[in-house]
Design a protein around this motif. Structure first.
Motif, PDB file in Angstrom:
ATOM      1  N   VAL A 113      68.772  40.239  17.491  1.00  0.00           N
ATOM      2  CA  VAL A 113      69.391  39.331  16.547  1.00  0.00           C
ATOM      3  C   VAL A 113      68.270  39.317  15.366  1.00  0.00           C
ATOM      4  CG1 VAL A 113      70.293  37.266  15.954  1.00  0.00           C
ATOM      5  CG2 VAL A 113      70.472  38.052  18.231  1.00  0.00           C
ATOM      6  N   HIS A 114      69.078  39.588  13.984  1.00  0.00           N
ATOM      7  CA  HIS A 114      68.232  39.154  12.888  1.00  0.00           C
ATOM      8  C   HIS A 114      68.048  37.784  12.909  1.00  0.00           C
ATOM      9  CE1 HIS A 114      66.911  39.337   8.930  1.00  0.00           C
ATOM     10  NE2 HIS A 114      66.808  40.679   9.054  1.00  0.00           N
ATOM     11  N   LEU A 115      66.763  37.323  12.398  1.00  0.00           N
ATOM     12  CA  LEU A 115      66.750  35.912  12.667  1.00  0.00           C
ATOM     13  C   LEU A 115      67.278  35.150  11.345  1.00  0.00           C
ATOM     14  CD1 LEU A 115      62.860  35.747  13.434  1.00  0.00           C
ATOM     15  CD2 LEU A 115      65.048  35.571  14.910  1.00  0.00           C
ATOM     16  N   THR A 116      67.666  35.822  10.403  1.00  0.00           N
ATOM     17  CA  THR A 116      68.564  35.199   9.320  1.00  0.00           C
ATOM     18  C   THR A 116      69.868  34.491   9.912  1.00  0.00           C
ATOM     19  OG1 THR A 116      69.650  37.299   8.627  1.00  0.00           O
ATOM     20  CG2 THR A 116      67.623  36.342   7.312  1.00  0.00           C
ATOM     21  N   LEU A 117      70.223  35.102  11.155  1.00  0.00           N
ATOM     22  CA  LEU A 117      71.433  34.478  11.697  1.00  0.00           C
ATOM     23  C   LEU A 117      71.376  33.002  12.438  1.00  0.00           C
ATOM     24  CD1 LEU A 117      74.460  35.570  12.787  1.00  0.00           C
ATOM     25  CD2 LEU A 117      73.319  36.426  14.715  1.00  0.00           C
ATOM     26  N   LEU A 118      70.300  32.999  12.820  1.00  0.00           N
ATOM     27  CA  LEU A 118      69.961  31.977  13.679  1.00  0.00           C
ATOM     28  C   LEU A 118      69.616  30.369  12.784  1.00  0.00           C
ATOM     29  CD1 LEU A 118      67.882  32.994  16.507  1.00  0.00           C
ATOM     30  CD2 LEU A 118      70.191  33.064  16.397  1.00  0.00           C
ATOM     31  N   ASP A 119      70.381  29.399  13.558  1.00  0.00           N
ATOM     32  CA  ASP A 119      70.012  28.050  12.891  1.00  0.00           C
ATOM     33  C   ASP A 119      68.662  27.694  13.451  1.00  0.00           C
ATOM     34  OD1 ASP A 119      69.785  25.310  12.605  1.00  0.00           O
ATOM     35  OD2 ASP A 119      71.947  25.015  12.895  1.00  0.00           O
ATOM     36  N   PRO A 120      67.586  27.314  12.655  1.00  0.00           N
ATOM     37  CA  PRO A 120      66.247  26.948  13.070  1.00  0.00           C
ATOM     38  C   PRO A 120      66.193  25.410  13.981  1.00  0.00           C
ATOM     39  CG  PRO A 120      66.531  26.456  10.927  1.00  0.00           C
ATOM     40  CD  PRO A 120      67.677  27.122  11.137  1.00  0.00           C
ATOM     41  N   ASN A 121      67.304  24.938  14.223  1.00  0.00           N
ATOM     42  CA  ASN A 121      67.558  23.754  15.005  1.00  0.00           C
ATOM     43  C   ASN A 121      68.071  23.732  15.964  1.00  0.00           C
ATOM     44  OD1 ASN A 121      66.354  21.820  12.697  1.00  0.00           O
ATOM     45  ND2 ASN A 121      67.962  22.680  11.666  1.00  0.00           N
ATOM     46  N   PRO A 122      67.592  24.270  17.073  1.00  0.00           N
ATOM     47  CA  PRO A 122      68.207  24.352  18.557  1.00  0.00           C
ATOM     48  C   PRO A 122      68.473  23.103  19.125  1.00  0.00           C
ATOM     49  CG  PRO A 122      65.668  24.704  18.592  1.00  0.00           C
ATOM     50  CD  PRO A 122      66.207  24.295  17.398  1.00  0.00           C
ATOM     51  N   ALA A 123      69.574  23.339  20.098  1.00  0.00           N
ATOM     52  CA  ALA A 123      70.106  22.163  20.845  1.00  0.00           C
ATOM     53  C   ALA A 123      69.696  22.144  22.215  1.00  0.00           C
ATOM     54  CB  ALA A 123      71.445  21.891  20.604  1.00  0.00           C
ATOM     55  N   ARG A 124      69.201  21.024  22.591  1.00  0.00           N
ATOM     56  CA  ARG A 124      68.771  20.806  24.123  1.00  0.00           C
ATOM     57  C   ARG A 124      69.932  20.319  24.925  1.00  0.00           C
ATOM     58  NH1 ARG A 124      63.500  17.472  25.403  1.00  0.00           N
ATOM     59  NH2 ARG A 124      64.296  17.346  27.563  1.00  0.00           N
ATOM     60  N   LYS A 125      70.248  20.817  25.888  1.00  0.00           N
ATOM     61  CA  LYS A 125      71.684  20.480  26.837  1.00  0.00           C
ATOM     62  C   LYS A 125      71.406  20.345  28.315  1.00  0.00           C
ATOM     63  CE  LYS A 125      75.459  21.697  23.668  1.00  0.00           C
ATOM     64  NZ  LYS A 125      76.673  22.159  23.257  1.00  0.00           N
ATOM     65  N   ARG A 126      71.753  19.382  28.878  1.00  0.00           N
ATOM     66  CA  ARG A 126      71.700  19.192  30.270  1.00  0.00           C
ATOM     67  C   ARG A 126      73.180  19.086  30.903  1.00  0.00           C
ATOM     68  NH1 ARG A 126      67.806  15.328  28.633  1.00  0.00           N
ATOM     69  NH2 ARG A 126      65.679  15.808  29.090  1.00  0.00           N
ATOM     70  N   SER A 127      73.290  19.663  32.175  1.00  0.00           N
ATOM     71  CA  SER A 127      74.676  19.701  32.633  1.00  0.00           C
ATOM     72  C   SER A 127      74.455  19.594  34.300  1.00  0.00           C
ATOM     73  CB  SER A 127      75.700  20.574  32.352  1.00  0.00           C
ATOM     74  OG  SER A 127      75.070  22.058  32.431  1.00  0.00           O
ATOM     75  N   LEU A 128      74.989  18.955  34.865  1.00  0.00           N
ATOM     76  CA  LEU A 128      75.138  18.726  36.541  1.00  0.00           C
ATOM     77  C   LEU A 128      76.368  19.220  36.914  1.00  0.00           C
ATOM     78  CD1 LEU A 128      73.513  15.260  37.082  1.00  0.00           C
ATOM     79  CD2 LEU A 128      72.464  17.413  37.116  1.00  0.00           C
ATOM     80  N   ASN A 129      76.511  19.737  38.275  1.00  0.00           N
ATOM     81  CA  ASN A 129      77.646  20.199  38.988  1.00  0.00           C
ATOM     82  C   ASN A 129      78.287  19.211  39.377  1.00  0.00           C
ATOM     83  OD1 ASN A 129      79.558  21.165  40.843  1.00  0.00           O
ATOM     84  ND2 ASN A 129      78.349  23.109  41.095  1.00  0.00           N
TER      85      ASN A 129
END
Length: 239
Positions: free
Chosen positions: A69-85
């Motif tokens: 992936v070319h880094l220009t494609l990415l948003d520099p603000n990642p999201a943290r996500k949690r999920s349970l079964n």
């Protein structure tokens, strides 16, 4: 933007990324992160090359895939996500409720069914419920997701605590810095930026990294932003 505008027409704005078949040349590894989830039999190796590209190698059960992936494609603000079964949670709750009902309403047992059997059933229900809770916690999905900038589809998903939070945060921080640097050094106007991103999404779809559904979602988001060019100047500092 008119209704006749297509993804192919937008891509013409960006000659550097206009060809989906363009090969990415990787030279020097800047930083890497290896993640192994034994419960899911999954391994991920992330590598930053030349402070400009992200290489992802994934193994899941007997399947493998690798993409760049070319880094220009990415948003520099990642999201943290949690999920349970939630299914496991419901089963465990049911077992705990069964144990409570037995203790409250039939402490002496049923006719022909001694009370010590009832208490054994209570212990078994509580034990199974506790095992399911522990398993659910271990299987909980806690990830750090990097989305595409305007397409808004997940491109890279890091386990947040593997091998540990410190290592993940260090790698994510370096990746974010590289994204900011690449974006500032490779400036395009609004149309060119969107064209480059759309071309990258198409390439990832052709490499089976993105599904057709994800690509269509990204294309729709990019087309929506096509009439909203980026007003940031080349020398603006990104925070």
């Amino acid at each position: 933007m008119t209704k006749q505008t297509t993804d192919e027409q937008i891509t013409l704005y960006s000659p550097e990324y206009g060809e989906p078949s363009e090969e990415i040349t990787l030279n020097e590894i800047t930083l890497e992160l290896l993640q192994t989830n034994s419960l899911k039999e999954q391994q991920k190796l992330f590598r930053i090359y030349d402070n400009k590209f992200l290489n992802v190698n994934e193994k899941f059960a007997k399947k493998t895939r690798s993409y760049n992936v070319h880094l220009t494609l990415l948003d520099p603000n990642p999201a943290r996500k949690r999920s349970l079964n939630l299914k496991l949670l419901l089963i465990a709750s049911g077992l705990f409720c069964l144990a409570w009902l037995i203790l409250k309403f039939v402490p002496q047992g049923f006719p022909g069914f001694p009370s010590h059997y009832m208490y054994s059933l209570v212990v078994l229900s509580i034990t199974l419920g506790a095992i399911l809770i522990v398993y659910m916690i271990k299987q909980a999905k806690h990830v750090l997701i990097f989305y595409s900038n305007h397409g808004r589809v997940p491109i890279a998903e890091l386990f947040y605590k593997i091998p540990n939070k410190k290592a993940v945060n260090a790698f994510a921080g370096a990746l974010i810095n590289c994204i900011h640097t690449v974006k500032s050094n490779n400036y395009y106007d609004g149309s060119q930026t969107l064209a480059a991103e759309l071309s990258e999404h198409r390439r990832l779809r052709d490499e089976a990294v993105l599904t057709d559904e994800m690509y269509e979602k990204a294309k729709t988001n990019i087309l929506t932003n096509h009439s909203k060019p980026d007003q940031r100047k080349p020398n603006d500092t990104v925070h």
